[in-house]
Design an enzyme around this catalytic site. Structure first.
Site, PDB file in Angstrom:
ATOM      1  CD  GLU A  25      49.218  43.268  42.961  1.00 16.58           C
ATOM      2  OE1 GLU A  25      49.119  44.805  42.839  1.00 16.58           O
ATOM      3  OE2 GLU A  25      48.252  42.739  43.055  1.00 16.58           O
ATOM      4  CD  GLU A  42      44.684  39.403  46.201  1.00 15.66           C
ATOM      5  OE1 GLU A  42      44.220  40.002  45.076  1.00 15.66           O
ATOM      6  OE2 GLU A  42      45.534  40.189  47.140  1.00 15.66           O
TER       7      GLU A  42
HETATM    8  C1  XIL Z   1      41.124  45.197  44.630  1.00 16.51           C
HETATM    9  C2  XIL Z   1      39.827  45.300  45.451  1.00 16.51           C
HETATM   10  O1  XIL Z   1      38.920  44.064  45.244  1.00 16.51           O
HETATM   11  C3  XIL Z   1      38.829  46.366  44.803  1.00 16.51           C
HETATM   12  O2  XIL Z   1      37.694  46.667  45.381  1.00 16.51           O
HETATM   13  C4  XIL Z   1      39.901  47.620  44.695  1.00 16.51           C
HETATM   14  O3  XIL Z   1      39.245  48.603  44.143  1.00 16.51           O
HETATM   15  C5  XIL Z   1      41.193  47.450  44.108  1.00 16.51           C
HETATM   16  O4  XIL Z   1      41.889  46.384  44.939  1.00 16.51           O
HETATM   17  N1  XIL Z   1      45.587  42.566  43.846  1.00 16.51           N
HETATM   18  C6  XIL Z   1      45.280  42.799  45.324  1.00 16.51           C
HETATM   19  C7  XIL Z   1      43.873  43.194  46.032  1.00 16.51           C
HETATM   20  O5  XIL Z   1      46.509  42.529  46.020  1.00 16.51           O
HETATM   21  O6  XIL Z   1      44.143  44.095  47.090  1.00 16.51           O
HETATM   22  C8  XIL Z   1      43.265  43.822  44.864  1.00 16.51           C
HETATM   23  O7  XIL Z   1      41.865  44.041  45.358  1.00 16.51           O
HETATM   24  C9  XIL Z   1      43.009  43.031  43.601  1.00 16.51           C
HETATM   25  C10 XIL Z   1      44.489  42.657  43.154  1.00 16.51           C
END
Ligand code: XIL
Length: 358
Positions: free
Chosen positions: A167, A274
């Site tokens: 990101e 994701e």
């Molecule tokens: C999220 C997790 O799912 C949560 O439990 C945590 O509080 C925050 O991070 N993009 C990403 C992931 O790359 O690592 C994130 O995961 C969601 C968005």
């Protein structure tokens, strides 16, 4: 005097025992009786030449046997949802806590799951010793380098893919203002990949971001970034499309396919990394929304299979029982492919249909 010495000895023994006991309290994850099925998602996906993965939350993996059973039956990649994040794994300067990741790694090996490492350089979940620190540029470089080398080096040869930078780009295509950019400069990106590759030459290295599925300002910027990296000889193998979606903002599949194609032409793999699909922003009855959700999942998978260079389909969790998506309305967003009781949802059946259709 004698009494004091005895008392002191007792205290020393008790303290030693309590330290030893704490150190040995490593959370082990119970084994799973392996249940193989030729119609599981993992078996079907393997036949089609792709992997199918899920993000894994540590607590349910440790405590919920149904969670372990479904994960190992259906998926062949796992990615720790949080355990490798800076704040958890490296909470204070010079102190790393690998307890959870070690247990997750042992579980992955025992159950024949590939391990995805996530993430090394990210702007979120960074502990105060880093965010509030007052360091010189050389010190910032040393902090990120040591963090990467320690995490990657410890699991050298055991991680299939590392999400190295996560990101790093804004919606308008500019570089995100992260502590790494602010304190090191844009070179932090190339450096992170080079350090990761040196620490584990076998691991595939990915760049991941969200809202990049369709052609557009943000995905153009990702494309320019990775093309530049390749031109500079930076080790990079693939791009991850997070795909945190909702029924009203699923990507247009033609645009997604063109996007995948241009990354593929650079010689890079693409993956969904994701995926989840919220339903509260949709219309119609609950049941019809779940059917629509299935269509979104199926469309993405079909586009992945058609892309040739798309190598994995990974969801962020797998059961609506445990998801990072907040439940703002109290009605549930039900973003995943199994419901809260681990029953397959229409999205699960839709994915299976796509995998079974040549
Ligand atoms: C999220 C997790 O799912 C949560 O439990 C945590 O509080 C925050 O991070 N993009 C990403 C992931 O790359 O690592 C994130 O995961 C969601 C968005």
């Amino acid at each position: 005097m004698k009494h004091r010495i005895v008392l002191a000895l007792v205290v020393v023994v008790l303290v030693t025992f309590s330290i030893l006991f704490r150190a040995s309290a490593i959370p082990s994850i119970p084994a799973v009786a392996s249940e193989t099925s030729s119609t599981s998602l993992r078996a079907l996906a393997q036949k089609r030449g792709i992997n199918i993965g899920a993000a894994v939350d540590f607590a349910p993996l440790q405590n919920d046997p149904d969670y372990r059973a479904v994960l190992t039956r259906e998926f062949d990649i796992m990615v720790p949802e949080n355990a490798w994040k800076f704040e958890y794994v490296h909470p204070t300067r010079g102190h790393y806590d690998f307890t959870q990741v070690d247990a997750l790694m042992a579980f992955a090996k025992a159950n024949n799951l590939k391990m995805r490492g996530h993430p090394l350089a990210w702007h979120h979940l960074i502990p105060p010793w880093v965010t509030k620190g007052n360091f010189t540029r050389d010190e910032w470089i040393a902090i990120l380098r040591e963090h990467i080398e320690t995490l990657v080096g410890r699991y050298r040869g055991q991680v299939y893919i590392w999400d190295v930078v996560n990101e790093a780009i804004n919606r308008d295509g500019s570089l995100r203002d992260t502590i790494w950019l602010r304190n090191i400069g844009p070179e932090y990106i190339d450096l992170a990949y080079r350090w990761t590759h040196e620490a584990d030459p076998q691991a595939l290295l990915f760049y991941c971001d969200y809202a990049t599925e369709e052609l557009g300002q943000k995905s153009d910027a990702v494309y320019d970034l990775v093309r530049g990296m390749l031109q500079r000889g930076v080790p990079l193998n693939g791009v991850g499309f997070q795909a945190h979606l909702g029924l009203s903002y699923a990507p247009k599949l033609k645009s997604l396919a063109k996007n995948f194609k241009r990354f593929g032409e650079l010689g890079l793999e693409v993956q969904f990394t994701e995926l989840d699909v919220k339903v509260q922003d949709g219309v119609g009855s609950w049941d019809s929304r779940l059917v629509e959700q299935g269509k979104v999942y199926a469309g993405l998978l079909k586009t992945c299979l058609e892309a040739q260079t798309c190598t994995a389909f990974t969801t962020w969790g797998f059961t609506d029982r445990y998801t990072w998506i907040g439940d703002l309305t109290g009605l549930g967003e039900a973003p995943l492919i199994f419901d809260k009781s681990y029953r397959p949802k229409p999205a699960y059946d839709a994915i299976k249909d796509v995998l079974q259709t040549e």
